[in-house]
Write a protein that holds these residues in place. Structure first.
Motif, PDB file in Angstrom:
ATOM      1  N   SER A 156      -4.456   5.498  -0.869  1.00 16.77           N
ATOM      2  CA  SER A 156      -5.309   5.871   0.483  1.00 16.77           C
ATOM      3  C   SER A 156      -4.937   7.357   0.821  1.00 16.77           C
ATOM      4  O   SER A 156      -5.633   8.030   1.467  1.00 16.77           O
ATOM      5  CB  SER A 156      -4.963   5.023   1.194  1.00 16.77           C
ATOM      6  OG  SER A 156      -3.488   4.878   1.681  1.00 16.77           O
ATOM      7  N   GLN A 183     -11.424   3.533  -0.600  1.00 19.72           N
ATOM      8  CA  GLN A 183     -10.314   2.930  -1.668  1.00 19.72           C
ATOM      9  C   GLN A 183     -10.887   1.744  -2.568  1.00 19.72           C
ATOM     10  O   GLN A 183     -11.543   0.741  -2.102  1.00 19.72           O
ATOM     11  CB  GLN A 183      -9.405   2.333  -0.433  1.00 19.72           C
ATOM     12  CG  GLN A 183      -7.980   2.075  -1.376  1.00 19.72           C
ATOM     13  CD  GLN A 183      -6.851   1.683  -0.253  1.00 19.72           C
ATOM     14  OE1 GLN A 183      -7.069   1.399   0.737  1.00 19.72           O
ATOM     15  NE2 GLN A 183      -5.577   2.030  -0.671  1.00 19.72           N
ATOM     16  N   ASN A 207       0.857  -1.146  -0.284  1.00 22.68           N
ATOM     17  CA  ASN A 207      -0.137  -0.071   0.029  1.00 22.68           C
ATOM     18  C   ASN A 207       0.628   1.270   0.033  1.00 22.68           C
ATOM     19  O   ASN A 207       0.601   2.065  -0.875  1.00 22.68           O
ATOM     20  CB  ASN A 207      -1.026  -0.203   1.327  1.00 22.68           C
ATOM     21  CG  ASN A 207      -1.928   1.337   1.071  1.00 22.68           C
ATOM     22  OD1 ASN A 207      -2.727   1.032   0.029  1.00 22.68           O
ATOM     23  ND2 ASN A 207      -1.916   2.059   2.161  1.00 22.68           N
ATOM     24  N   ASN A 226       1.209   4.016  -3.141  1.00 19.36           N
ATOM     25  CA  ASN A 226       0.689   5.363  -2.786  1.00 19.36           C
ATOM     26  C   ASN A 226       1.776   6.488  -3.298  1.00 19.36           C
ATOM     27  O   ASN A 226       1.658   7.276  -4.145  1.00 19.36           O
ATOM     28  CB  ASN A 226       0.464   5.477  -1.516  1.00 19.36           C
ATOM     29  CG  ASN A 226      -0.663   5.158  -0.912  1.00 19.36           C
ATOM     30  OD1 ASN A 226      -1.415   4.626  -1.768  1.00 19.36           O
ATOM     31  ND2 ASN A 226      -1.048   5.218   0.392  1.00 19.36           N
TER      32      ASN A 226
END
Length: 293
Positions: free
Chosen positions: A158, A211, A71, A75
């Motif tokens: 996110s 998300q 994650n 990002n």
């Protein structure tokens, strides 16, 4: 110092290939040699933040702790370029043509609760869904309280979703908007926040931020009047684009719209839609055909 050392490191072909394959396998986004400099810059920042000495160290970290690190990496590496009312002709079309069309349809159906559903499927930091919400309010005016209006805003990142949900932007982000729009839909900060504006509550209340990786399961149960899928399809390879167009088609109400970015097109899937304007595509009102994925 370590920060200075790895700034001088080159990104090897092996490391660049690993990053490209990792990003493609997890997100479907296709990186090529033209993105090498962008990958280098963002990879360098990742190494600084993770206090590592080399690109290969981080590649090893992704391989050994992929689930924990995925994650953060996605990002950091994905692109998030957006602005309020970007490609303004899409919002003009929504206000002048599509919203009146939806209002007429719902009034004719005499639905107990008239509804509008719009999905911003690559919402980034929120400027697109907020622009959609403002367009709806401008088009519907006093009719809005009689309607059930929901805008879904999704993105894989996110961090940008959190910024979008907060609805706080630097003053410069809205300086090109008409003064009446600025005054009606944005609240000027004061004191320590004097350089920021916040999107008004009436706008934020219309939007749900979630998300979503477009390659994974889509949990939405209802269909949408309009789906915005702008400036994201270009990052996928052709087979993935075809799969996504087929899935979008199934989530659009008969007669609804799919809106792409200025440099995008449906390719072979054009046959399932009619043209509604510049990168505006309409699903037939009566749909008997099955779209091939």
């Amino acid at each position: 110092m370590a920060d200075e050392r790895h700034e001088d490191h080159s990104l090897s072909t092996k490391e660049f290939k690993f990053v490209c394959e990792y990003v493609h396998s997890t997100t479907g986004i296709l990186l090529n040699e033209s993105k090498r400099e962008m990958v280098y810059r963002r990879f360098s920042r990742i190494i600084r933040e993770r206090k590592l000495d080399s690109f290969s160290d981080y590649c090893h970290l992704l391989q050994t702790k992929s689930e924990e690190e995925e994650n953060y990496f996605i990002n950091a590496i994905t692109t998030n370029l957006t602005s309020f009312f970007r490609e303004k002709h899409h919002f003009d079309y929504l206000q002048e043509h599509e919203i009146p069309k939806i209002i007429a349809r719902e009034n004719k159906a005499q639905a107990q609760k008239k509804s509008i559903r719009i999905w911003s499927s690559a919402s980034s930091t929120g400027e697109e869904p907020y622009s959609i919400a403002i367009t709806l309010l401008e088009a519907m005016q006093s009719q809005l309280p009689q309607w059930d209006v929901k805008i879904l805003a999704t993105d894989i990142d996110s961090n940008v979703l959190a910024k979008g949900a907060a609805g706080i932007y630097d003053n410069s982000r809205i300086e090109d908007l008409p003064k009446e729009i600025q005054q009606q839909y944005f609240i000027q900060g004061t004191g320590a926040n004097s350089k920021n504006v916040k999107v008004s509550k009436q706008i934020r209340d219309l939007i749900t931020f979630k998300q979503l990786n477009l390659l994974h399961e889509w949990p939405m149960k209802g269909l949408f009047d309009v789906i915005f899928c702008r400036n994201v399809i270009i990052y996928f390879d052709k087979p993935t684009q075809q799969e996504l167009f087929a899935r979008y088609y199934e989530y659009i109400k008969p007669g609804g719209l799919l809106i792409l970015g200025h440099s995008e097109n449906l390719g072979a899937y054009q046959k399932y839609f009619s043209n509604g304007g510049r990168t505006v595509f309409r699903k037939p009102a009566l749909c008997n055909q099955v779209v091939e994925g």
